[in-house]
Design a protein around this motif. Structure first.
Motif, PDB file in Angstrom:
ATOM      1  N   LEU A   1      25.873  67.475  68.252  1.00  0.00           N
ATOM      2  CA  LEU A   1      25.843  65.868  68.514  1.00  0.00           C
ATOM      3  C   LEU A   1      24.995  65.359  69.691  1.00  0.00           C
ATOM      4  O   LEU A   1      24.624  64.150  69.561  1.00  0.00           O
ATOM      5  CB  LEU A   1      27.383  65.719  68.921  1.00  0.00           C
ATOM      6  N   MET A   2      24.807  66.331  70.488  1.00  0.00           N
ATOM      7  CA  MET A   2      23.801  65.706  71.707  1.00  0.00           C
ATOM      8  C   MET A   2      22.569  65.449  71.417  1.00  0.00           C
ATOM      9  O   MET A   2      21.880  64.665  71.499  1.00  0.00           O
ATOM     10  CB  MET A   2      23.872  66.827  72.724  1.00  0.00           C
ATOM     11  N   GLU A   3      21.939  66.436  70.302  1.00  0.00           N
ATOM     12  CA  GLU A   3      20.644  65.954  69.803  1.00  0.00           C
ATOM     13  C   GLU A   3      20.655  64.700  68.837  1.00  0.00           C
ATOM     14  O   GLU A   3      19.742  63.911  69.053  1.00  0.00           O
ATOM     15  CB  GLU A   3      20.294  67.130  68.882  1.00  0.00           C
ATOM     16  N   THR A   4      21.855  64.529  68.279  1.00  0.00           N
ATOM     17  CA  THR A   4      21.934  63.230  67.671  1.00  0.00           C
ATOM     18  C   THR A   4      21.785  62.016  68.489  1.00  0.00           C
ATOM     19  O   THR A   4      20.971  60.965  68.249  1.00  0.00           O
ATOM     20  CB  THR A   4      23.281  63.139  66.645  1.00  0.00           C
ATOM     21  N   ILE A   5      22.691  62.053  69.605  1.00  0.00           N
ATOM     22  CA  ILE A   5      22.523  61.014  70.529  1.00  0.00           C
ATOM     23  C   ILE A   5      21.106  60.934  71.228  1.00  0.00           C
ATOM     24  O   ILE A   5      20.726  59.889  71.500  1.00  0.00           O
ATOM     25  CB  ILE A   5      23.569  61.092  71.384  1.00  0.00           C
ATOM     26  N   LEU A   6      20.743  62.041  71.951  1.00  0.00           N
ATOM     27  CA  LEU A   6      19.659  62.239  72.825  1.00  0.00           C
ATOM     28  C   LEU A   6      18.325  62.262  72.377  1.00  0.00           C
ATOM     29  O   LEU A   6      17.444  62.154  73.108  1.00  0.00           O
ATOM     30  CB  LEU A   6      20.237  63.158  73.928  1.00  0.00           C
ATOM     31  N   GLY A   7      18.178  63.017  71.054  1.00  0.00           N
ATOM     32  CA  GLY A   7      16.998  63.096  70.596  1.00  0.00           C
ATOM     33  C   GLY A   7      16.314  64.238  71.294  1.00  0.00           C
ATOM     34  O   GLY A   7      16.628  65.209  71.553  1.00  0.00           O
ATOM     35  N   ARG A   8      15.023  63.718  71.528  1.00  0.00           N
ATOM     36  CA  ARG A   8      14.097  65.004  72.198  1.00  0.00           C
ATOM     37  C   ARG A   8      14.790  65.329  73.767  1.00  0.00           C
ATOM     38  O   ARG A   8      14.025  66.361  74.162  1.00  0.00           O
ATOM     39  CB  ARG A   8      12.734  64.362  72.221  1.00  0.00           C
ATOM     40  N   PHE A   9      15.555  64.806  74.162  1.00  0.00           N
ATOM     41  CA  PHE A   9      16.135  65.100  75.588  1.00  0.00           C
ATOM     42  C   PHE A   9      17.077  66.211  75.223  1.00  0.00           C
ATOM     43  O   PHE A   9      17.354  66.738  76.195  1.00  0.00           O
ATOM     44  CB  PHE A   9      16.799  63.793  76.276  1.00  0.00           C
ATOM     45  N   ALA A  10      17.473  66.312  74.073  1.00  0.00           N
ATOM     46  CA  ALA A  10      18.327  67.554  73.763  1.00  0.00           C
ATOM     47  C   ALA A  10      17.856  68.471  72.463  1.00  0.00           C
ATOM     48  O   ALA A  10      18.822  68.209  71.740  1.00  0.00           O
ATOM     49  CB  ALA A  10      19.901  67.319  73.500  1.00  0.00           C
ATOM     50  N   PRO A  11      16.683  69.157  72.463  1.00  0.00           N
ATOM     51  CA  PRO A  11      16.291  69.774  71.422  1.00  0.00           C
ATOM     52  C   PRO A  11      17.383  70.748  70.796  1.00  0.00           C
ATOM     53  O   PRO A  11      17.750  71.438  71.827  1.00  0.00           O
ATOM     54  CB  PRO A  11      15.062  70.400  71.862  1.00  0.00           C
ATOM     55  N   GLU A  12      17.627  70.968  69.569  1.00  0.00           N
ATOM     56  CA  GLU A  12      18.563  71.864  69.098  1.00  0.00           C
ATOM     57  C   GLU A  12      19.880  71.814  70.004  1.00  0.00           C
ATOM     58  O   GLU A  12      20.709  72.682  70.071  1.00  0.00           O
ATOM     59  CB  GLU A  12      17.970  73.238  69.168  1.00  0.00           C
ATOM     60  N   GLY A  13      20.169  70.761  70.547  1.00  0.00           N
ATOM     61  CA  GLY A  13      21.568  70.487  70.972  1.00  0.00           C
ATOM     62  C   GLY A  13      21.781  71.106  72.451  1.00  0.00           C
ATOM     63  O   GLY A  13      22.973  70.901  73.050  1.00  0.00           O
TER      64      GLY A  13
END
Lengths: 191, 628
Positions: B74-86
């Motif tokens: 979910l983190m990747e969904t929200i933060l995109g490249r700031f959280a690669p692969e969650g």
């Protein structure tokens, strides 16, 4: 059912006080910069080790004279001598611009002496910061003076005219005093 | 502007006055308003939005701390490249911490708190139509708004927002290539903060000028409510301290963009030696903390002032030691300028200088303790009304004590060698200036909501909000003391990966869940706040039975505050439960001649005429008694 009301009249006192507070806040910037200079010099053991070029003495005289003409302009405005007021305001603005030009000339003289802004001895860079920050205040002061000058040509109430004169006078004398402070500070630290 | 209005139509009294004749459009009433009450609301709502944003950031990094090994798609969904692969990017973690700190300290607890309540209460409690310069006041808000936009906007640049910590120490902040958070995000941070400082200076200058020049008749300095004293001294602190930050930041910008070496020396970046030579990073710390320390008092003093007012009103007792309260505020103001070195004990400071800063720091405990004891003495045997505002004000006192005590430890130069930059510091300042100031702000919102919106907030939701937030804040910050004593460093992305700190993982998980619980409780507040603006119970004119002037203004919040003349002030604001009076409060506008039965000799200390009248009256009373 008649109701007579004395509305609150426009009171310029709080607004003039605002100008004094702006002066205090600006003073803190210069106090911080000069304290920074002292901390730097004390910590690093590197002084200015140059002689301040005489052009800064000429600019000091110029701005001191402009303060005098500003005082005369305010006095003329209070005595309702509007031609005199305009004349002295023009002189003040002229001297202010002359000061600006002299300071920028001072920079080029410093560069000729090899005192650069980008400098491993930051105490020399500080000269540019002091004068640059002060020139910003000069620009603000000139804008206030222009405002008073425009006001002296327009048909506005005398209270308002005097108010604008006082606002610009407070600020202009302040930038004058700040420059003298900075100049003396530099003179005392030049070796 | 002297007008003479004669209203003689239809024999009906109109409540109309000259200055109300101009008609507000939507734009001048809600957007570019120059009315201090509207500007206060603008500050409050912007502040609340920024607070929610900063709170969500803190939840994000708390999740990282509690589950350093886990991936959250979910983190990747929200933060995109700031959280690669969650998995959260370490640089983004640093940005989160930085922006959380910046927004909370500056945007919420400086602008949101002072901006709201100074704007609302200074004219209302002093009896002024508006601020000294309403135009500058409007400019102050709009600069703050722009600063907020730029700060949040920095999340949308490629390398992310600023990451060198809210204190932006060079060299990280001065070298755009030092790390991702030093690049564009840092530039935007500086742009935002320059606007913010300009906004605060305009606001502060206005507050000081208004307090000194625009008090109504009879309102001498010693009749001002403690709120005003606190806002006044806070504004003075701001006017003196923020320009110093400007000076520091100007030099930083030159180092960043021009290549000077004020703060930089002997830097090697990615194996390449940099041309910077001769600078002193400690110089920045001096300039920063000369603002930074007064800044923490800019944060806490308005909260203290607000709670003084709320505690006295809701204890139905005069504030204990009014003069002592004022003198301690003045003491804190003066001392706050000579303690900044206690942030720098471990920078290689001369131990003698450290000793000086240690002594001045510990002296601040005296006025702080005076204030705390006075709060407790005000509560003592009061006829306490537990309104939500009162709960939050008492909560502030609790946090101020528990957080303030650890300040005594941190203020010691020798102890600070161990505790510096550990979670002990995090725990200390989150309790003493974070939670305490936020509780002061919330107390103010609950208390003055009827003045701002003409309606009351729901009490039950207020209690729910209070208890969960109060317990949550202690559960979050109390365990951090022990982590700090164990040496856990702050700002680390995954410190539990170190073998010696592994055991703190369970505590981290606990703290994170406590934080999530406290964050969810804020929904109760947000709902209550926005719902009550439109559908809350209509308020009466003086819902809390308060003495101060703002409750003499009409509920409708008209431009110019009072429909007729500004009321005159006759007494101090804390005449609660005065013996001999039929009500348990006497507003400041009631002259002594109307309260003969409750007057006391010390009410007429500098007033011989009043004293004569008082003696005459008591003598008559006595002779009447004898007749009976």
């Amino acid at each position: 059912m008649a109701q007579i009301q004395q509305k609150d009249r426009v009171d310029y006192m709080p607004k003039k006080f605002v100008m004094w507070l702006i002066v205090f806040a600006s003073f803190m910037i210069f106090a911080a910069l000069t304290s920074g200079f002292i901390v730097y010099v004390g910590g690093k053991g590197k002084g200015l080790s140059i002689t301040i070029p005489p052009i800064f003495l000429y600019s000091t005289i110029t701005i001191a004279l402009s303060s005098l003409s500003m005082f005369l302009a305010s006095k003329a405005a209070k005595q309702l001598k509007f031609t005199m007021q305009r004349l002295f305001l023009w002189i003040t603005i002229g001297l202010g611009i002359a000061f600006f030009v002299l300071q920028v000339n001072g920079w080029s003289q410093l560069v000729d002496m090899g005192v650069y802004f980008v400098n491993p001895n930051a105490s020399q860079s500080f000269i540019y910061v002091f004068t640059g920050m002060h020139l910003l205040h000069i620009v603000a002061g000139l804008l206030l003076l222009l405002n008073s000058l425009v006001g002296s040509y327009r048909n506005i109430p005398q209270v308002k005219r005097i108010f604008w004169m006082e606002m610009s006078a407070i600020f202009w004398h302040f930038v004058d005093i700040i420059w003298i402070y900075l100049y003396v500070f530099l003179l005392l630290n030049q070796k | 502007m002297s007008t003479l209005s004669v209203q003689d139509h239809h024999g009906v009294h109109h409540d109309e006055h000259g200055h109300e004749h101009h008609h507000d459009t939507f734009l001048t009433k809600y957007v570019f308003s120059q009315d201090h009450k509207m500007i206060a609301k603008q500050f409050l709502i912007t502040g609340i939005i920024m607070a929610v944003f900063a709170m969500l950031l803190s939840i994000l990094f708390r999740i990282q701390l509690a589950y350093p090994d886990k991936a959250f798609p979910l983190m990747e969904t929200i933060l995109g490249r700031f959280a690669p692969e969650g998995r959260m990017d370490p640089n983004f973690y640093l940005s989160l911490v930085t922006i959380h700190g910046t927004i909370m300290v500056f945007f919420v607890l400086t602008a949101g708190l002072s901006g709201t309540f100074s704007n609302l209460l200074i004219p209302l409690q002093l009896g002024a139509r508006d601020m000294a310069s309403p135009f500058m006041n409007m400019l102050s808000y709009w600069l703050f708004f722009l600063a907020s936009l730029v700060m949040i906007g920095s999340f949308f640049v490629e390398k992310g927002p600023a990451g060198p910590g809210w204190t932006i120490y060079p060299p990280l902040s001065a070298l755009p290539k030092a790390m991702p958070g030093s690049d564009m995000g840092m530039t935007l941070w500086l742009v935002s903060m320059v606007m913010f400082v300009a906004s605060q200076l305009m606001g502060g200058i206005n507050y000081v000028s208004t307090v000194l020049n625009m008090r109504t008749k009879g309102m001498d300095l010693w009749k001002m409510p403690l709120t005003i004293w606190a806002f006044f001294l806070t504004a003075i602190l701001g006017v003196l301290a923020f320009p110093v930050l400007v000076a520091g930041v100007v030099l930083l910008i030159f180092d960043r963009s021009v290549g000077t070496s004020f703060y930089l020396s002997d830097i090697v970046l990615g194996g390449v030696p940099q041309p910077f030579e001769g600078g002193s990073p400690i110089l920045f710390q001096h300039l920063f903390w000369f603002l930074g320390h007064p800044e923490v008092y800019i944060v806490i003093m308005p909260a203290l002032g607000i709670s003084s007012e709320i505690i006295a009103t809701n204890s139905r007792k005069p504030i204990f030691g009014y003069h002592a309260m004022v003198y301690s505020l003045i003491g804190i103001t003066v001392l706050s300028f000579i303690v900044w070195g206690h942030h720098m004990f471990v920078t290689g400071m001369n131990p003698f200088l450290g000793g000086v800063f240690m002594i001045t720091t510990l002296i601040i405990a005296v006025p702080s303790a005076v204030k705390t004891f006075n709060y407790l003495a005000t509560l003592w045997r009061g006829n306490i009304r537990f309104t939500p505002a009162m709960m939050f004000a008492v909560g502030l006192v609790s946090f101020f004590i528990s957080g303030g005590l650890t300040g005594i430890y941190l203020g010691n130069a020798a102890l600070d060698i161990n505790l510096h930059d550990t979670y002990f510091v995090v725990a200390h300042f989150h309790l003493v200036m974070g939670s305490a100031a936020i509780f002061g702000m919330l107390a103010g919102v609950y208390h003055w909501f009827p003045k701002m919106f003409g309606r009351l907030m729901d009490e039950k939701l207020g209690y729910l909000h209070f208890w969960i937030t109060f317990i949550g804040a202690y559960l979050v910050f109390f365990p951090m003391h022990f982590m700090g004593l164990d040496g856990v460093p702050r700002r680390y992305y995954a410190f539990t990966e170190f073998e010696s700190f592994e055991r703190w993982l369970s505590v981290n998980t606990f703290i994170t869940w406590a934080a999530i619980m406290a964050a969810v409780a804020q929904v109760a507040f947000l709902f209550n706040f926005f719902y009550s603006i439109f559908f809350g119970k209509k308020t009466t004119q003086n819902p809390w039975g308060s003495n101060t002037l703002e409750w003499t203004t009409p509920i409708e919040r008209i431009h110019g505050n009072w429909p007729g003349d500004i009321p005159t002030v006759y007494r101090w604001p804390y005449d609660y439960s005065k013996p001999g009076h039929d009500e348990d409060f006497i507003p400041q506008t009631v002259p002594y001649s109307e309260t003969m039965s409750s007057n006391l000799p010390h009410d007429f200390e500098n007033n011989p005429v009043g004293m004569d009248e008082y003696n005459k009256w008591t003598n008559t009373q006595r002779s009447n008694e004898e007749v009976k």
